[in-house]
Design a protein around this motif. Structure first.
Motif, PDB file in Angstrom:
ATOM      1  N   GLU A 134       0.791  -1.191  -0.061  1.00 55.50           N
ATOM      2  CA  GLU A 134       0.118   0.034  -0.198  1.00 55.50           C
ATOM      3  C   GLU A 134       0.972   1.240   0.006  1.00 55.50           C
ATOM      4  O   GLU A 134       2.030   1.480   0.524  1.00 55.50           O
ATOM      5  CB  GLU A 134      -0.858   0.099   1.181  1.00 55.50           C
ATOM      6  CG  GLU A 134      -1.964  -0.836   1.220  1.00 55.50           C
ATOM      7  CD  GLU A 134      -3.105  -0.394   0.482  1.00 55.50           C
ATOM      8  OE1 GLU A 134      -3.480   0.924   0.601  1.00 55.50           O
ATOM      9  OE2 GLU A 134      -3.831  -1.089  -0.352  1.00 55.50           O
ATOM     10  N   ARG A 290      -6.099  10.361  -2.106  1.00 56.23           N
ATOM     11  CA  ARG A 290      -5.926   9.732  -0.856  1.00 56.23           C
ATOM     12  C   ARG A 290      -5.214  10.661  -0.021  1.00 56.23           C
ATOM     13  O   ARG A 290      -3.907  10.993  -0.083  1.00 56.23           O
ATOM     14  CB  ARG A 290      -5.126   8.271  -0.937  1.00 56.23           C
ATOM     15  CG  ARG A 290      -4.921   7.779   0.502  1.00 56.23           C
ATOM     16  CD  ARG A 290      -4.306   6.383   0.299  1.00 56.23           C
ATOM     17  NE  ARG A 290      -4.132   5.427   1.449  1.00 56.23           N
ATOM     18  CZ  ARG A 290      -3.849   4.312   1.716  1.00 56.23           C
ATOM     19  NH1 ARG A 290      -3.580   3.596   0.500  1.00 56.23           N
ATOM     20  NH2 ARG A 290      -3.697   3.790   2.772  1.00 56.23           N
ATOM     21  N   SER A 313     -15.034   9.432   0.463  1.00 54.40           N
ATOM     22  CA  SER A 313     -15.218   7.893   0.213  1.00 54.40           C
ATOM     23  C   SER A 313     -14.431   6.933   0.759  1.00 54.40           C
ATOM     24  O   SER A 313     -13.272   7.453   1.350  1.00 54.40           O
ATOM     25  CB  SER A 313     -15.468   7.771  -1.269  1.00 54.40           C
ATOM     26  OG  SER A 313     -14.261   7.894  -1.886  1.00 54.40           O
ATOM     27  N   ILE A 314     -14.780   5.843   0.763  1.00 55.87           N
ATOM     28  CA  ILE A 314     -13.581   4.650   1.312  1.00 55.87           C
ATOM     29  C   ILE A 314     -13.699   3.617   0.211  1.00 55.87           C
ATOM     30  O   ILE A 314     -14.489   3.263  -0.473  1.00 55.87           O
ATOM     31  CB  ILE A 314     -14.542   3.981   2.530  1.00 55.87           C
ATOM     32  CG1 ILE A 314     -14.567   4.765   3.596  1.00 55.87           C
ATOM     33  CG2 ILE A 314     -13.516   2.629   2.791  1.00 55.87           C
ATOM     34  CD1 ILE A 314     -15.315   4.218   4.899  1.00 55.87           C
ATOM     35  N   ARG A 315     -12.432   3.413  -0.316  1.00 55.89           N
ATOM     36  CA  ARG A 315     -12.120   2.414  -1.390  1.00 55.89           C
ATOM     37  C   ARG A 315     -12.275   1.017  -0.793  1.00 55.89           C
ATOM     38  O   ARG A 315     -11.606   0.414   0.247  1.00 55.89           O
ATOM     39  CB  ARG A 315     -11.164   2.713  -1.973  1.00 55.89           C
ATOM     40  CG  ARG A 315     -10.753   2.057  -3.292  1.00 55.89           C
ATOM     41  CD  ARG A 315      -9.247   2.529  -3.779  1.00 55.89           C
ATOM     42  NE  ARG A 315      -9.160   1.686  -5.204  1.00 55.89           N
ATOM     43  CZ  ARG A 315      -8.357   0.641  -4.992  1.00 55.89           C
ATOM     44  NH1 ARG A 315      -7.824   0.287  -4.143  1.00 55.89           N
ATOM     45  NH2 ARG A 315      -8.164  -0.059  -6.509  1.00 55.89           N
ATOM     46  N   GLU A 316     -13.075   0.191  -1.533  1.00 58.91           N
ATOM     47  CA  GLU A 316     -13.410  -1.085  -1.102  1.00 58.91           C
ATOM     48  C   GLU A 316     -12.245  -1.829  -1.293  1.00 58.91           C
ATOM     49  O   GLU A 316     -11.240  -1.915  -2.194  1.00 58.91           O
ATOM     50  CB  GLU A 316     -14.460  -1.774  -1.950  1.00 58.91           C
ATOM     51  CG  GLU A 316     -14.675  -3.190  -1.370  1.00 58.91           C
ATOM     52  CD  GLU A 316     -15.816  -3.742  -2.439  1.00 58.91           C
ATOM     53  OE1 GLU A 316     -16.346  -5.008  -2.202  1.00 58.91           O
ATOM     54  OE2 GLU A 316     -16.301  -3.097  -3.096  1.00 58.91           O
ATOM     55  N   GLY A 317     -11.794  -2.504  -0.134  1.00 56.54           N
ATOM     56  CA  GLY A 317     -10.632  -3.492  -0.102  1.00 56.54           C
ATOM     57  C   GLY A 317      -9.350  -2.656   0.338  1.00 56.54           C
ATOM     58  O   GLY A 317      -7.897  -3.259   0.269  1.00 56.54           O
ATOM     59  N   GLU A 319      -7.222   0.615   2.487  1.00 56.02           N
ATOM     60  CA  GLU A 319      -7.321   1.424   3.806  1.00 56.02           C
ATOM     61  C   GLU A 319      -7.180   2.775   3.091  1.00 56.02           C
ATOM     62  O   GLU A 319      -6.926   3.198   2.030  1.00 56.02           O
ATOM     63  CB  GLU A 319      -5.999   1.169   4.502  1.00 56.02           C
ATOM     64  CG  GLU A 319      -5.620  -0.443   5.149  1.00 56.02           C
ATOM     65  CD  GLU A 319      -4.452  -0.705   5.985  1.00 56.02           C
ATOM     66  OE1 GLU A 319      -3.425   0.330   5.930  1.00 56.02           O
ATOM     67  OE2 GLU A 319      -4.263  -1.573   6.418  1.00 56.02           O
ATOM     68  N   TRP A 362     -14.378   0.868 -15.772  1.00 60.74           N
ATOM     69  CA  TRP A 362     -14.493   1.474 -14.341  1.00 60.74           C
ATOM     70  C   TRP A 362     -15.301   2.585 -14.278  1.00 60.74           C
ATOM     71  O   TRP A 362     -14.849   3.672 -14.038  1.00 60.74           O
ATOM     72  CB  TRP A 362     -12.957   1.715 -13.819  1.00 60.74           C
ATOM     73  CG  TRP A 362     -12.246   0.323 -13.546  1.00 60.74           C
ATOM     74  CD1 TRP A 362     -12.372  -0.581 -12.865  1.00 60.74           C
ATOM     75  CD2 TRP A 362     -11.050   0.172 -14.257  1.00 60.74           C
ATOM     76  NE1 TRP A 362     -11.486  -1.538 -13.105  1.00 60.74           N
ATOM     77  CE2 TRP A 362     -10.425  -1.031 -14.005  1.00 60.74           C
ATOM     78  CE3 TRP A 362     -10.372   0.972 -15.468  1.00 60.74           C
ATOM     79  CZ2 TRP A 362      -9.451  -1.781 -14.492  1.00 60.74           C
ATOM     80  CZ3 TRP A 362      -9.199   0.208 -15.846  1.00 60.74           C
ATOM     81  CH2 TRP A 362      -8.660  -0.685 -15.468  1.00 60.74           C
ATOM     82  N   HIS A 380     -14.086  -8.447 -11.399  1.00 55.70           N
ATOM     83  CA  HIS A 380     -12.892  -8.825 -10.752  1.00 55.70           C
ATOM     84  C   HIS A 380     -13.396  -9.723  -9.927  1.00 55.70           C
ATOM     85  O   HIS A 380     -14.183 -10.144  -9.024  1.00 55.70           O
ATOM     86  CB  HIS A 380     -12.616  -7.638  -9.789  1.00 55.70           C
ATOM     87  CG  HIS A 380     -11.296  -7.726  -8.950  1.00 55.70           C
ATOM     88  ND1 HIS A 380     -10.292  -7.854  -9.272  1.00 55.70           N
ATOM     89  CD2 HIS A 380     -11.378  -7.571  -7.495  1.00 55.70           C
ATOM     90  CE1 HIS A 380      -9.354  -8.120  -8.382  1.00 55.70           C
ATOM     91  NE2 HIS A 380     -10.079  -8.007  -7.221  1.00 55.70           N
ATOM     92  N   LYS A 384     -14.323 -16.740  -2.908  1.00 53.27           N
ATOM     93  CA  LYS A 384     -14.768 -16.967  -1.357  1.00 53.27           C
ATOM     94  C   LYS A 384     -14.314 -18.383  -0.832  1.00 53.27           C
ATOM     95  O   LYS A 384     -14.094 -18.431   0.397  1.00 53.27           O
ATOM     96  CB  LYS A 384     -16.143 -16.600  -1.264  1.00 53.27           C
ATOM     97  CG  LYS A 384     -16.618 -15.101  -1.735  1.00 53.27           C
ATOM     98  CD  LYS A 384     -15.786 -13.933  -0.628  1.00 53.27           C
ATOM     99  CE  LYS A 384     -16.951 -12.606  -1.161  1.00 53.27           C
ATOM    100  NZ  LYS A 384     -16.554 -12.278  -2.409  1.00 53.27           N
ATOM    101  N   GLN A 411     -23.242 -11.552 -11.192  1.00 57.72           N
ATOM    102  CA  GLN A 411     -23.495  -9.938 -11.343  1.00 57.72           C
ATOM    103  C   GLN A 411     -23.623  -9.725 -13.021  1.00 57.72           C
ATOM    104  O   GLN A 411     -24.159  -8.474 -12.980  1.00 57.72           O
ATOM    105  CB  GLN A 411     -21.950  -9.462 -10.951  1.00 57.72           C
ATOM    106  CG  GLN A 411     -20.729  -9.616 -11.893  1.00 57.72           C
ATOM    107  CD  GLN A 411     -19.442  -9.288 -11.314  1.00 57.72           C
ATOM    108  OE1 GLN A 411     -19.232  -7.851 -11.326  1.00 57.72           O
ATOM    109  NE2 GLN A 411     -18.761 -10.012 -10.956  1.00 57.72           N
TER     110      GLN A 411
END
Length: 691
Positions: A134, A290, A313-317, A319, A362, A380, A384, A411
């Motif tokens: 990251e 960010r 916002s929060i980006r999925e996956g 921090e 995207w 993507h 699971k 989806q």
């Protein structure tokens, strides 16, 4: 000017620092033995403690470190505090190597200018099971490449500038150190020139003619764009889907298809007209920045809970904290309730004005669906039930893999009957595709046991009659049990690598075949556009991709390589679509040009025409999608990219040179594809790519 000996032996505060506070805080220093290229040091105060100024005139300048093999065994990090001067991105590469000609691990990163950063390289990365880590504040896009190395054998380190602007690269840094303990992130970086973004999200370090000077100027532009939006339309020569009315290839079939006319590949629109997909990626409210750890770098940070909540916002996956100044600029103009619909009206009108006929990957494709403008969808695969066995490559022979694939394909159900939906990309640039290792080889090193390793053993038993034959080919002591279980060590023989390449083809074939079949069960109507490979794929990888309708690759060369598209046509009997390409420059307030690099906006526009029309003239290419609609934030997106790659900037100001070039090329696109017009051609100076 100091010579090399004087440079290296300069006193306290020069190259090798003696500040005990710095050593105690970060680790034990490594001492360089030589200077690479024309690197020089400069005296004077530094914005960060215990640092030294360096200047590199050319890419490749740097420092060469030598130490006893095994020095880094047990160390957790390599670390240094740094600050980049100037206002353009510098990319550094740190190389760890086993001897003069041994294996070499590469770690590449960049930094925000005029902002302190801490370079933290976790030495666990040398097993190559991760592409990178990251972003941390001003420490941007840390990525791995090269070989897997053994720290017990590593006895040298090279630290050098790998990419920079045409200007000299100047930065200051502390000793490069190694630490056996945890090293904290840098939470309060120094900002010697104050905030890096103004209240509109523009760089404070740059000046350029098109910079928006006030909120009122911004608001006036956005309101004028909204008023003009209903007037924007495609030329009369375009079909209602953006196809070519002058050439009908088939009867209407209701959905997009591929077609080979004996000379070239085409897409066909739902009404049967020839279609060449010219698209824009990221048609969405982009320019997300960010800012965690960089709060002081912002002139204005709106409240997350108030009127500007949609700008946060929060980006999925991932921090981090994110602020979107494009959204904030629309909110301050149209209000919290109406801003998004007005953005969509302006954005789709801009695509029509520029003669784009596809909303690319995207994107907020729901708006395109509502407007019945052709669009693609990104997918993507995140399993699971089954584990990952090398980077993000899943255990494709696990009994639950097909159920994971079915869940993934579900989806597609909402768009299965939409004629505006062109097709879907299965995935984008998987991490295993960036590795120098074959996925089958990487699996043996990092996954002690899995179903795919068991399948490898079954495959090898079809090639070798017994373990004696296996050991003769793979090396003394190799058994089927060793292939099936345990962490691998040592090098592979040539015969082993040939087997692992053949099995990697089987792995990728199963991976994509199972995903493709699951998607076709849910949606039999639309095109499978494949997986977007980063660059030119190796032929072993291409072999595993026969289940697609269209082969996709992200290609940042000056032109699409005709030899590659020819080989794909011959091997897979399918056309190619370019999922990503772009060019940028350094003259409009962004720290970085983009991957493709030209000297100014005028040349950027010409490069667009050369690439696009050359791709259209390629008989095996059926589309090219530019990345992206908007410039990235000058503060950097989630991973730190901060490129001039948009048709619009953060204040929704169009780049007129690029826009006019696009209109000219798009209006002659079909005549070029049909061979009636020659593609645009002009000599250009292409500067070194960023990567």
């Amino acid at each position: 000017m100091l010579d090399r000996r004087d440079f290296l032996l300069a006193g306290p505060g020069a190259l090798i620092l003696t500040a005990t506070s710095c050593r105690r805080r970060l680790g034990k220093p490594l001492k360089p033995e030589a200077v690479l290229g024309g690197l020089r040091r400069e005296s004077g105060p530094t914005p960060i403690a215990d640092a030294q100024w360096f200047v590199a005139e050319e890419a490749g300048d740097g420092l060469d470190y030598r130490f006893a093999a095994g020095t880094l065994v047990g160390a957790r990090y390599l670390v240094a505090d740094m600050l980049l001067d100037g206002n353009h991105l510098i990319i550094f590469t740190l190389t760890l190597q086993e001897g003069d000609k041994g294996r070499a691990f590469h770690f590449r990163f960049g930094g925000l200018n005029q902002c302190g950063l801490r370079m933290r390289l976790p030495l666990s990365l040398v097993d190559q099971n991760r592409w990178g880590i990251e972003r941390e504040g001003a420490f941007l896009k840390p990525r791995c490449s090269g070989d897997r190395v053994d720290l017990a054998k590593v006895d040298r380190l090279i630290f050098r500038v790998s990419r920079k602007s045409p200007l000299p690269a100047r930065w200051c840094m502390t000793d490069l150190m190694y630490s056996t303990g945890e090293v904290e992130k840098l939470l309060q970086p120094v900002l010697p020139k104050g905030p890096l973004l103004d209240e509109l999200g523009q760089s404070t370090l740059h000046e350029w003619p098109g910079k928006t000077r006030s909120v009122s100027e911004l608001q006036q532009r956005l309101r004028a764009q909204l008023a003009a939006a209903p007037k924007q339309s495609w030329p009369e020569s375009f079909s209602r889907w953006g196809g070519w009315k002058a050439r009908r290839l088939t009867k209407p079939q209701g959905f997009f298809r591929t077609h080979y006319d004996g000379k070239r590949w085409w897409l066909v629109d739902p009404d049967g007209y020839a279609f060449w997909s010219v698209g824009l990626d990221c048609v969405r409210v982009d320019t997300m920045a960010r800012y965690d750890g960089l709060e002081a770098a912002l002139t204005w940070l709106p409240e997350a809970a108030g009127e500007f909540k949609d700008a946060h916002s929060i980006r999925e996956g991932a921090e981090g904290k994110f602020i979107n100044y494009l959204a904030a600029n629309f909110i301050r103009t149209f209000g919290a309730e109406a801003w998004r619909e007005n953005w969509a009206a302006i954005a789709l009108a801009e695509l029509r004005r520029l003669r784009f006929n596809t909303v690319g990957n995207w994107s907020e494709w729901e708006y395109a669906r509502r407007a019945q403008m052709p669009y693609v969808r990104p997918m993507h695969f995140v399993p699971k039930r089954v584990p990952r066995i090398y980077r993000d490559f899943p255990d494709v022979y696990h009994p639950d893999f097909e159920q994971d694939a079915a869940d993934y394909a579900s989806q597609l159900a909402p768009t299965a009957n939409d004629p505006a939906f062109l097709g879907y990309f299965l995935m984008n640039e998987p991490e295993w595709g960036f590795s120098a290792e074959l996925p089958a080889a990487g699996m043996l090193f990092v996954t002690p046991s899995c179903e795919t390793r068991n399948e490898l053993v079954r495959y090898l038993k079809t090639r070798y009659a017994d373990e004696a034959a296996l050991a003769q080919a793979w090396g003394e002591g190799v058994t089927f049990e060793r292939v099936a279980h345990g962490a691998w060590s040592g090098a592979f023989t040539e015969a082993a690598l040939q087997d692992l390449e053949a099995f990697s083809i089987r792995m990728t074939t199963r991976y994509f075949q199972v995903l493709s079949e699951a998607c076709r069960k849910v949606d039999p109507n639309h095109l499978n556009l494949g997986m977007r490979w980063a660059g030119t794929p190796p032929m072993w990888a291409v072999e595993g991709m026969k289940s697609f309708d269209v082969f996709s690759m992200n290609c940042y060369r000056p032109r699409v390589p005709a030899d590659v598209t020819q080989k794909i046509h011959e091997l897979l009997k399918m056309p190619v679509i370019i999922g990503e390409w772009h060019f940028g420059a350094l003259d409009v307030g962004l720290p970085a040009s983009g991957i493709g690099h030209l000297k100014n906006q005028q040349d950027r526009a010409k490069a667009y025409r050369v690439y696009l029309e050359d791709a259209a003239a390629n008989p095996h290419c059926v589309g090219a999608h530019w990345f992206t609609l908007y410039d990235q934030s000058a503060l950097g997106r989630f991973d730190g990219e901060n490129y001039n790659i948009g048709f619009l900037d953060v204040c929704n100001r169009p780049y007129e040179e690029l826009g006019q070039a696009a209109i000219l090329s798009h209006e002659r696109l079909y005549e070029v594809a049909a061979g009636r017009l020659k593609p645009f051609e002009e000599p250009l100076e292409y500067l070194p790519n960023l990567y």
